[in-house]
Design a protein around this motif. Structure first.
Motif, PDB file in Angstrom:
ATOM      1  N   ARG A 430     -42.924  89.967  14.595  1.00  0.00           N
ATOM      2  CA  ARG A 430     -42.714  90.546  13.270  1.00  0.00           C
ATOM      3  C   ARG A 430     -41.342  91.204  13.199  1.00  0.00           C
ATOM      4  O   ARG A 430     -40.800  91.651  14.201  1.00  0.00           O
ATOM      5  CB  ARG A 430     -43.782  91.598  12.961  1.00  0.00           C
ATOM      6  CG  ARG A 430     -45.189  91.067  12.829  1.00  0.00           C
ATOM      7  CD  ARG A 430     -46.166  92.203  12.613  1.00  0.00           C
ATOM      8  NE  ARG A 430     -45.803  92.980  11.442  1.00  0.00           N
ATOM      9  CZ  ARG A 430     -45.956  94.309  11.347  1.00  0.00           C
ATOM     10  NH1 ARG A 430     -46.422  94.992  12.360  1.00  0.00           N
ATOM     11  NH2 ARG A 430     -45.605  94.940  10.241  1.00  0.00           N
ATOM     12  N   LEU A 432     -39.287  93.951  10.342  1.00  0.00           N
ATOM     13  CA  LEU A 432     -39.378  94.751   9.120  1.00  0.00           C
ATOM     14  C   LEU A 432     -38.035  95.428   8.917  1.00  0.00           C
ATOM     15  O   LEU A 432     -37.614  96.257   9.723  1.00  0.00           O
ATOM     16  CB  LEU A 432     -40.489  95.793   9.243  1.00  0.00           C
ATOM     17  CG  LEU A 432     -40.661  96.763   8.074  1.00  0.00           C
ATOM     18  CD1 LEU A 432     -40.902  96.007   6.770  1.00  0.00           C
ATOM     19  CD2 LEU A 432     -41.790  97.733   8.349  1.00  0.00           C
ATOM     20  N   LYS A 475     -49.548  94.459  10.228  1.00  0.00           N
ATOM     21  CA  LYS A 475     -49.544  93.337   9.295  1.00  0.00           C
ATOM     22  C   LYS A 475     -50.779  93.412   8.405  1.00  0.00           C
ATOM     23  O   LYS A 475     -51.862  93.799   8.833  1.00  0.00           O
ATOM     24  CB  LYS A 475     -49.516  92.013  10.064  1.00  0.00           C
ATOM     25  CG  LYS A 475     -49.345  90.786   9.176  1.00  0.00           C
ATOM     26  CD  LYS A 475     -49.274  89.523  10.016  1.00  0.00           C
ATOM     27  CE  LYS A 475     -49.162  88.292   9.127  1.00  0.00           C
ATOM     28  NZ  LYS A 475     -49.112  87.041   9.929  1.00  0.00           N
ATOM     29  N   LEU A 497     -47.697  94.435   3.731  1.00  0.00           N
ATOM     30  CA  LEU A 497     -46.896  93.669   4.688  1.00  0.00           C
ATOM     31  C   LEU A 497     -47.659  92.412   5.099  1.00  0.00           C
ATOM     32  O   LEU A 497     -48.257  92.328   6.168  1.00  0.00           O
ATOM     33  CB  LEU A 497     -46.561  94.538   5.900  1.00  0.00           C
ATOM     34  CG  LEU A 497     -45.869  95.871   5.571  1.00  0.00           C
ATOM     35  CD1 LEU A 497     -45.580  96.648   6.845  1.00  0.00           C
ATOM     36  CD2 LEU A 497     -44.593  95.643   4.785  1.00  0.00           C
ATOM     37  N   ASN A 499     -46.495  89.307   5.532  1.00  0.00           N
ATOM     38  CA  ASN A 499     -45.772  88.297   6.306  1.00  0.00           C
ATOM     39  C   ASN A 499     -45.229  88.876   7.605  1.00  0.00           C
ATOM     40  O   ASN A 499     -45.071  90.089   7.754  1.00  0.00           O
ATOM     41  CB  ASN A 499     -44.622  87.730   5.472  1.00  0.00           C
ATOM     42  CG  ASN A 499     -45.102  87.155   4.150  1.00  0.00           C
ATOM     43  OD1 ASN A 499     -45.997  86.319   4.119  1.00  0.00           O
ATOM     44  ND2 ASN A 499     -44.507  87.609   3.055  1.00  0.00           N
ATOM     45  N   GLU A 502     -40.564  90.774   6.941  1.00  0.00           N
ATOM     46  CA  GLU A 502     -40.576  91.504   5.675  1.00  0.00           C
ATOM     47  C   GLU A 502     -39.250  92.235   5.491  1.00  0.00           C
ATOM     48  O   GLU A 502     -38.674  92.759   6.448  1.00  0.00           O
ATOM     49  CB  GLU A 502     -41.718  92.531   5.644  1.00  0.00           C
ATOM     50  CG  GLU A 502     -43.104  91.937   5.648  1.00  0.00           C
ATOM     51  CD  GLU A 502     -43.544  91.462   4.275  1.00  0.00           C
ATOM     52  OE1 GLU A 502     -42.732  91.552   3.312  1.00  0.00           O
ATOM     53  OE2 GLU A 502     -44.699  91.000   4.150  1.00  0.00           O
ATOM     54  N   GLU A 503     -38.788  92.263   4.254  1.00  0.00           N
ATOM     55  CA  GLU A 503     -37.578  92.996   3.895  1.00  0.00           C
ATOM     56  C   GLU A 503     -37.905  93.900   2.710  1.00  0.00           C
ATOM     57  O   GLU A 503     -38.288  93.415   1.646  1.00  0.00           O
ATOM     58  CB  GLU A 503     -36.452  92.022   3.540  1.00  0.00           C
ATOM     59  CG  GLU A 503     -35.109  92.714   3.318  1.00  0.00           C
ATOM     60  CD  GLU A 503     -33.979  91.720   3.115  1.00  0.00           C
ATOM     61  OE1 GLU A 503     -33.219  91.478   4.066  1.00  0.00           O
ATOM     62  OE2 GLU A 503     -33.877  91.169   1.996  1.00  0.00           O
TER      63      GLU A 503
END
Length: 663
Positions: A430, A432, A475, A497, A499, A502-503
């Protein structure tokens, strides 16, 4: 002359006296035996004997000794109950007893609060700050979850897993016939003093041994030839066909001798699952100190190990030696105070520039926690607790990592099927990323305060990097990100969240302080200060708008026509301003949101000044209160973006006015 009844009574007295004497003797003998086992570091056996003695005669000293025995083997869930018994003897319990009770509580009870345990004593939680709720630093690891290793764990103790080299993994276990194992002394307390081959079979379990587990096959015990060794653990297969491990040798020369575990190595024949030609590590000294938990670093040709040998920082320290192709070892090097503490450290392991180890130092989640530090050459960076879910209030140790997605952990946390269980760390790939930009898209993250909200919990993430933040989130969970910055609207963004990548973009707009967004005028009768019905309707509209938009304040400027003296008109314009303020306040608009000014006849809207003949309609234009709604009036205050607005709506002052006009 003694009668038959007298004879019976005398005999009964003799029998009872003899029974009591025998019980006292048995009790004394059991306590002496328990004390001896404690001295020999046979803590589990000592604890069991103290418990049996306490069942016959309950007293402070026996309860305290039982608790101390269990503390010595990190069995805090058991010692907690014994410490509660010990402190129940109010006249004898000491501050040290309460400290041990609080420590055991924090180490064994989820979300422990010492208040109840200290009630009635002369102590408070602040008296035991060294034993407190964990304040572990989150670190930059993308931990997703722990998975118990099905097909490997048993109802006994299983720990010290290796990676799946050549499709086979190795671990330590004391599995065997009988019930679930108790904590039996193979960590720091593994001094291995034993009087027979069945010493540790009192609970139906075997000595610890090394097991090999191939994919799709049952675990098979590894045979070690050449030495009479017990409690084999920490297997470390090497690329050169060797295997290094921890074991306790049978070197007893007398009954009361204490033998400590050491490190051994030999040639491993995978086909026969046998270790041959076993040799002792040259720095073992099994009659004086322990050498345990070897970890091989084949890239740097090092073996890390833990020992309570003299000269360390205290307790067990981490050391390393280098080795050559013939397994000739250098002198041990202590890792120093950057890693070692007055407590116990073990299971040192390097992966890349990451160094991992277990410790029971202050400030952790439980007895043993996993810690990490960055390694640059021989220098270590700041030590950080790996946080949850890696650590728990139980013992968490033996962390070992073999790749970006392969790592293992031993733990006796609640929910396992045995005493110690093995877990695989499932790493989520992941990412972020948090971006903070202004209306033009320029980054303004530096200097912006960031908060992460999860339910009622708020966490300051201003200085937390994107990688660290991943470990603080899960997640598919929903979080609110809040950005605040002087001179800008506070921005909130709630996101699930969903995915792996994430942005989060927090777009902030500057606050247009003091901008006038609305004007209205109300009129008065000649020489009057009461509100007309039309004026009230206009004020009601303004109040409704102010109720919806707390960022608006009202400015009242009242006037008169030129008829009457300046002094009289000054008072009249003041009364007209005050009647508007009073009406607003009576209808729920707080006084601090309203400001008033009065100007008499100094601001006429036409040329109807003193002595100028004008019709009544022109004089009416001057008998007025001008009402101005000002947005964001306090330049020392931060405001949230108005409900329903976007940063684009406030990109310029013109946009702000248009947005309020629409509302």
């Amino acid at each position: 002359m003694m009668t038959n009844n007298s004879l019976k009574i005398s005999l009964l007295t003799l029998i009872l006296t003899g029974s009591v004497s025998l019980n006292v003797l048995a009790q004394s003998s059991r306590l002496q035996y328990a004390d001896k086992q404690y001295e020999l570091a046979n803590y589990r056996l000592a604890a069991d004997e103290y418990a049996k003695s306490y069942a016959v005669k309950q007293d402070y000293a026996t309860a305290r000794k039982a608790a101390q025995s269990l503390d010595a083997i990190y069995a805090y869930s058991e010692s907690y109950g014994w410490w509660k018994k010990a402190v129940s003897y109010a006249g004898e319990a000491t501050k040290e007893d309460y400290a041990a009770l609080v420590k055991a509580g924090y180490r064994s009870v989820q979300n422990y609060n010492p208040t109840d345990d200290l009630r009635g004593s002369t102590y408070g939680a602040g008296d035991f700050e060294e034993f407190s709720a964990p304040k572990a630093t989150q670190v930059a690891y993308r931990v997703y979850e722990l998975k118990a290793m099905e097909g490997v764990n048993s109802n006994s103790s299983d720990y010290s897993m290796t990676g799946a080299k050549s499709g086979v993994q190795y671990f330590a276990s004391n599995r065997g016939e009988g019930g679930q194992a108790k904590k039996s002394g193979v960590r720091f307390d593994a001094k291995g003093s034993k009087f027979s081959r069945n010493y540790f079979k009192s609970d139906g379990k075997n000595y610890y041994g090394i097991y090999a587990k191939a994919v799709g096959s049952d675990a098979k015990k590894v045979t070690v030839e050449g030495f009479e060794l017990y409690h084999l653990a920490d297997p470390q297969p090497m690329a050169n066909g060797k295997m290094i491990f921890t074991a306790t040798p049978n070197k007893l020369k007398k009954r009361d001798q204490v033998i400590y575990p050491g490190v051994f190595y030999g040639t491993f024949d995978a086909a026969s699952n046998t270790v041959k030609d076993v040799k002792a590590f040259p720095y073992n000294q099994t009659n004086a100190f322990a050498v345990i938990s070897p970890r091989v670093d084949e890239e740097q040709k090092r073996v890390y190990f833990s020992s309570n040998r003299p000269g360390g920082q205290g307790g067990y320290d981490l050391y390393y030696v280098t080795y050559d192709a013939e397994l000739k070892f250098s002198e041990p090097v202590n890792l120093g105070s950057g890693i070692n503490s007055p407590a116990n450290e073990r299971d040192g392991f390097r992966y890349g520039n990451e160094f991992y180890f277990a410790s029971d130092r202050k400030g952790g989640f439980g007895g043993l926690d996993v810690y990490t530090a960055l390694l640059e050459g021989n220098a270590f960076g700041t030590v950080s607790n790996m946080g949850q879910p890696i650590n728990s209030v139980a013992d968490d140790f033996g962390f070992i990592k073999y790749g970006a997605t392969e790592a293992y952990l031993g733990s006796d946390r609640v929910g396992g099927i045995g005493f110690d269980d093995l877990y695989m760390v499932a790493w989520a790939d992941r990412s972020l990323k948090i971006m903070v930009v202004d209306a033009a898209g320029n980054s303004i993250k530096a200097g912006t305060n960031l908060q992460l909200l999860e339910g009622t919990k708020s966490t300051d993430i201003t200085s937390v990097g994107d990688k660290e933040l991943v470990n603080m989130t899960k997640k598919s969970s929903t979080y609110t990100f809040v950005a605040s910055r002087p001179g800008y609207f506070t921005q909130k963004l709630t996101a699930t969240l969903a995915n792996d990548q994430e942005e989060i973009i927090l777009k902030m707009a500057e606050i247009p302080y003091g901008i006038e967004v609305y004007q209205a005028v109300i009129y008065y009768d000649f020489d009057k200060d009461f509100l007309r019905e039309l004026s009230k309707e206009k004020l009601n509209e303004i109040m409704s708008f102010m109720a919806k938009h707390p960022e608006l304040n009202l400015v009242i400027e009242s006037h008169t026509d030129s008829r009457a003296s300046d002094k009289y008109n000054q008072k009249l314009s003041e009364r007209r301003a005050k009647v508007v303020s009073k009406y607003l306040e009576e209808n729920g608009i707080r006084g601090e949101r309203v400001s008033s000014a009065w100007f008499s006849e100094s601001r006429l809207v036409n040329d109807c000044g003193d002595g100028v003949p004008c019709p009544p309609s022109k004089h009416q234009q001057n008998r007025r209160s001008e009402l101005k709604l000002v947005a964001f009036p306090d330049q020392s205050k931060s405001y949230e973006l108005p409900s329903g607005a976007t940063p684009a709506d406030f990109a310029s002052r013109e946009f702000v006015i248009k947005w309020f006009e629409k509302k």
